[in-house]
Design an enzyme around this catalytic site. Structure first.
Site, PDB file in Angstrom:
ATOM      1  N   LYS A   1       4.063   0.773   9.528  1.00 18.00           N
ATOM      2  CA  LYS A   1       4.345   1.858   8.884  1.00 18.00           C
ATOM      3  C   LYS A   1       3.640   3.129   9.470  1.00 18.00           C
ATOM      4  O   LYS A   1       4.060   4.156   9.570  1.00 18.00           O
ATOM      5  CB  LYS A   1       3.815   1.933   7.295  1.00 18.00           C
ATOM      6  CG  LYS A   1       4.564   1.151   6.312  1.00 18.00           C
ATOM      7  CD  LYS A   1       3.955   1.278   4.980  1.00 18.00           C
ATOM      8  CE  LYS A   1       2.987  -0.027   4.942  1.00 18.00           C
ATOM      9  NZ  LYS A   1       2.442  -0.184   3.638  1.00 18.00           N
TER      10      LYS A   1
ATOM     11  N   ARG B   1       5.114 -12.999   9.842  1.00 15.83           N
ATOM     12  CA  ARG B   1       5.684 -11.723   9.364  1.00 15.83           C
ATOM     13  C   ARG B   1       6.884 -11.509  10.321  1.00 15.83           C
ATOM     14  O   ARG B   1       7.334 -12.198  11.240  1.00 15.83           O
ATOM     15  CB  ARG B   1       4.690 -10.370   9.617  1.00 15.83           C
ATOM     16  CG  ARG B   1       4.440 -10.232  11.077  1.00 15.83           C
ATOM     17  CD  ARG B   1       3.228  -9.172  11.080  1.00 15.83           C
ATOM     18  NE  ARG B   1       3.779  -7.801  10.786  1.00 15.83           N
ATOM     19  CZ  ARG B   1       2.982  -7.239   9.539  1.00 15.83           C
ATOM     20  NH1 ARG B   1       1.905  -7.766   9.108  1.00 15.83           N
ATOM     21  NH2 ARG B   1       3.424  -6.085   9.431  1.00 15.83           N
TER      22      ARG B   1
ATOM     23  N   GLU C   1       0.985  -1.129   0.016  1.00 22.72           N
ATOM     24  CA  GLU C   1      -0.255  -0.058  -0.186  1.00 22.72           C
ATOM     25  C   GLU C   1       0.842   1.344  -0.106  1.00 22.72           C
ATOM     26  O   GLU C   1       1.773   1.358   0.847  1.00 22.72           O
ATOM     27  CB  GLU C   1      -0.887  -0.063   1.262  1.00 22.72           C
ATOM     28  CG  GLU C   1      -1.691   1.125   1.207  1.00 22.72           C
ATOM     29  CD  GLU C   1      -2.882   1.158   2.413  1.00 22.72           C
ATOM     30  OE1 GLU C   1      -2.822   0.300   3.354  1.00 22.72           O
ATOM     31  OE2 GLU C   1      -3.577   2.267   2.581  1.00 22.72           O
TER      32      GLU C   1
HETATM   33  P1  ATP Z   1       2.737  -2.118   7.811  1.00 19.50           P
HETATM   34  O1  ATP Z   1       1.829  -2.822   9.116  1.00 19.50           O
HETATM   35  O2  ATP Z   1       3.910  -1.979   8.273  1.00 19.50           O
HETATM   36  O3  ATP Z   1       1.959  -1.170   7.486  1.00 19.50           O
HETATM   37  P2  ATP Z   1       1.412  -3.849   5.861  1.00 19.50           P
HETATM   38  O4  ATP Z   1       1.213  -5.015   5.757  1.00 19.50           O
HETATM   39  O5  ATP Z   1       0.169  -3.057   6.003  1.00 19.50           O
HETATM   40  O6  ATP Z   1       2.606  -3.268   6.765  1.00 19.50           O
HETATM   41  P3  ATP Z   1       1.735  -3.416   2.985  1.00 19.50           P
HETATM   42  O7  ATP Z   1       2.233  -2.276   2.316  1.00 19.50           O
HETATM   43  O8  ATP Z   1       0.160  -3.542   2.789  1.00 19.50           O
HETATM   44  O9  ATP Z   1       1.996  -3.095   4.507  1.00 19.50           O
HETATM   45  O10 ATP Z   1       2.395  -4.684   2.785  1.00 19.50           O
HETATM   46  C1  ATP Z   1       2.830  -5.383   1.661  1.00 19.50           C
HETATM   47  C2  ATP Z   1       3.135  -6.747   1.632  1.00 19.50           C
HETATM   48  O11 ATP Z   1       4.267  -6.857   2.654  1.00 19.50           O
HETATM   49  C3  ATP Z   1       2.119  -7.366   2.233  1.00 19.50           C
HETATM   50  O12 ATP Z   1       2.148  -8.541   1.425  1.00 19.50           O
HETATM   51  C4  ATP Z   1       2.686  -7.627   3.721  1.00 19.50           C
HETATM   52  O13 ATP Z   1       1.883  -8.997   3.820  1.00 19.50           O
HETATM   53  C5  ATP Z   1       3.969  -7.791   3.441  1.00 19.50           C
HETATM   54  N1  ATP Z   1       4.620  -7.257   4.802  1.00 19.50           N
HETATM   55  C6  ATP Z   1       4.423  -6.065   5.672  1.00 19.50           C
HETATM   56  N2  ATP Z   1       4.735  -6.215   6.655  1.00 19.50           N
HETATM   57  C7  ATP Z   1       5.637  -7.327   6.775  1.00 19.50           C
HETATM   58  C8  ATP Z   1       6.667  -8.026   7.721  1.00 19.50           C
HETATM   59  N3  ATP Z   1       6.865  -7.391   8.817  1.00 19.50           N
HETATM   60  N4  ATP Z   1       6.929  -9.296   7.494  1.00 19.50           N
HETATM   61  C9  ATP Z   1       6.475  -9.875   6.249  1.00 19.50           C
HETATM   62  N5  ATP Z   1       5.880  -9.083   5.306  1.00 19.50           N
HETATM   63  C10 ATP Z   1       5.371  -8.071   5.583  1.00 19.50           C
HETATM   64 MG    MG Z   2      -1.629  -2.995   4.759  1.00 16.15          MG
END
Ligand code: ATP
Ligand code: MG
Length: 556
Positions: free
Chosen positions: A268, A258, A34
């Site tokens: 984020k 994760r 995102e």
């Molecule tokens: P955050 O909570 O940090 O904002 P998010 O999952 O909302 O993380 P996205 O931009 O939606 O962030 O994530 C893009 C991809 O990265 C998704 O497939 C998500 O599952 C993966 N991802 C995000 N954080 C992690 C993590 N700590 N470990 C492994 N994969 C991750």
């Molecule tokens: Mg997300």
């Protein structure tokens, strides 16, 4: 902490699918960020996995911006994300945006309405929450649940046309308000948001929710293996339900744990707070766990990929020691970074028996750990040097093998010295050390027969360049700052940055460019910062030399 070996469970699944000719043996993964912040080290686990699986099985990976929430998304983030993925060393087959599918998603929603599987709900967010029930208690049907198909189609079209205010209406899937899985209790598909979108501008005022948009986007792209983190496991039935009811390409979702790192926050939303509230200098502050932060700090893409590879992929939540990440960058830089001598807490040393005005250029091996030794550089040597204050002791203890009255030490790449006297100021601080050198003791040509135990680094005063060192420590004090008591920002380490502004370096560093990496002998690994100017070169400490992980990792 666990270190998985052999193929991980996802590699096993994909290998099996390919073997069985599922989807014609085709593998297409996607990385779906995102664009609401910069990528962090957790994302690199997902990137390495998605791109790595595709590479391993002759497939491809799409980059898809999951931009369905106009409130938090921005083009700046899109650019930084692309830049970071390329830096990590991966290329995507296609660059897609969930927002490009808004029209298709709208059509699919109409189809579900026509099948009697979606309805417009006038309930407020509070009412919807109240009717949702609890995990042990079934929810209640919304009074709007049985609207006719015609009425739903009409209302949904008017939602799109902008006739209603934010929050006035939603579109919900009609599944099962009594399901034990809360995500199955008529999940929201669309909400009204009169907010311009970074790509579609004002074209839309209804936006699809993650659960509805994500699986459909996967399916539109014919993604074969859709990998996400474990918290989405409970969403999988919803993912499958939409695909089944719409009878579209059967993408499948797989979940993995994760990445969590000690002393690090990774969401984020939290990283944005650190930036906005100026606890750090920006998303690329070298203390941030963002890829741009690590890059500026001096991490290499190879070290991050190695790390992601070694932590493996599991279906169990765990916490990885940040020391392991440090281990991989240290290993990498040990082989690749040239050595230079830099004195961080300088004290003057004068060689009484060295000719005034003479300058020798001594050869210094750049990197004894590199295969070609990294070549050699010339190090100026003269009568007046800078050495570290703590390489001198006025009253040396028994096991002290550096300088003190009457003690001998070797200067790295140069000569053996013997301390003959020193000067102090009124406050009692040592201000000047006087030594004699042994001309026959030159490194590589030593015929002096003198043996010494200690070797210290030094810089010739007349040629030294003054530089600024930024010494970083962990940004958070507790091991798990996100779960520590109170707000995570209460746990910021007030000493996470120490600036040393009067370090002296070999003139060799005049050639350095931003991003260049070095080992400062006996000090650690450093990377030149883009803040550097000709008068004030700035170096970020990437990582210290000491390695508590060597033993564990040596077992590999
Ligand atoms: P955050 O909570 O940090 O904002 P998010 O999952 O909302 O993380 P996205 O931009 O939606 O962030 O994530 C893009 C991809 O990265 C998704 O497939 C998500 O599952 C993966 N991802 C995000 N954080 C992690 C993590 N700590 N470990 C492994 N994969 C991750
Ligand atoms: Mg997300």
């Amino acid at each position: 902490m666990s270190i998985e070996k052999g193929p991980n469970f996802l590699e096993e699944i994909v290998a099996e699918d390919v073997k069985n000719g599922k989807h014609g043996g085709r593998v297409l993964t996607r990385f779906p960020p995102e664009p609401n912040g910069y990528l962090h080290i957790g994302h690199s686990k997902s990137i390495c996995l998605n791109f790595g699986l595709a590479q391993e099985f002759g497939g491809k990976t799409n980059l898809r911006f999951d931009d369905t929430n106009p409130v938090t998304e921005d083009t700046e983030y899109v650019e930084s994300i692309k830049n970071d993925i390329r830096w990590l060393g991966f290329n995507w087959a296609n660059e897609f945006y969930a927002s490009d599918y808004f029209e298709q998603l709208y059509e699919c929603a109409c189809e579900l309405i026509k099948k009697g599987l979606a309805y417009v709900d006038d309930s407020t967010a509070e009412e919807i929450a109240a009717m949702k029930g609890t995990p042990t208690e079934p929810g209640k049907n919304s009074p709007y649940r049985d609207r006719s198909v015609e009425e739903n189609l009409d209302l949904f079209a008017r939602m799109r046309a902008g006739e209603f205010k934010d929050g006035d209406k939603t579109l919900r899937a009609k599944i099962d308000m009594a399901s034990p899985n809360m995500h199955f209790r008529d999940p929201l598909m669309y909400r009204i948001r009169h907010v311009p979108h970074h790509r579609t501008g004002k074209k839309w005022c209804i936006y699809p929710m993650y659960d509805y948009a994500h699986g459909q986007s996967d399916s539109i792209e014919n993604i074969t293996h859709s990998i996400c983190t474990l918290e989405f496991e409970v969403h999988r039935p919803v993912y499958d339900w939409f695909i089944e009811k719409l009878n579209i390409f059967p993408s499948h979702q797989y979940e993995m744990a994760r990445l969590n790192l000690t002393y690090t926050v990774m969401s984020k939303r939290k990283l944005l707070q650190l930036v906005n509230e100026k606890h750090v200098s920006g998303w690329d502050d070298p203390r941030m766990p963002t890829l741009s932060g690590y890059r500026r700090r001096g991490y290499t893409p190879e070290s991050i990929r190695e790390f992601c590879d070694r932590i493996g992929v599991a279906r169990r939540e765990n916490m990885i020691d940040v020391g392991l990440l440090e281990y991989f960058i240290r290993e990498d830089l040990n082989k690749s970074a040239n050595r230079v001598m830099v004195v961080t807490d300088p004290i003057k040393l004068i060689i009484d028996n060295y000719p005034e005005g003479q300058v020798e250029l001594l050869p210094g091996e750049n990197n004894p750990e590199a295969e070609d030794k990294g070549g050699t550089r010339e190090i100026p040597f003269s009568k007046e040097l800078w050495i570290e204050r703590d390489d001198f002791m006025e009253e040396p203890t028994k096991k002290y093998f550096r300088l003190g009255p009457g003690l001998k030490v070797r200067l790295k790449h140069a000569y053996i010295l013997e301390c003959v006297s020193f000067k102090k100021d009124e406050a009692g601080n040592v201000t000047e050390i006087h030594c004699n050198y042994f001309p026959e003791s030159k490194s590589g040509h030593d015929t002096s027969g003198i043996s010494v135990k200690g070797v210290i680094h030094w810089v010739s005063a007349a040629q030294a360049i003054n530089c600024e060192l930024r010494m970083y420590d962990r940004l958070f004090i507790p091991e798990d700052p996100s779960n520590a008591e109170g707000d995570f920002k209460d746990h910021i380490n007030p000493n996470s940055l120490e600036v040393i502004s009067n370090a002296y370096a070999e003139p060799e560093l005049k050639k350095a460019k931003a991003g260049d990496k070095f080992q400062f002998v006996r000090k650690g690994y450093f990377c030149m910062d883009p803040d550097s100017t000709a008068d004030n070169p700035v170096f970020n400490r990437t990582v210290g030399l000491k390695d508590s992980w060597a033993k564990e990792a040596g077992k590999k």
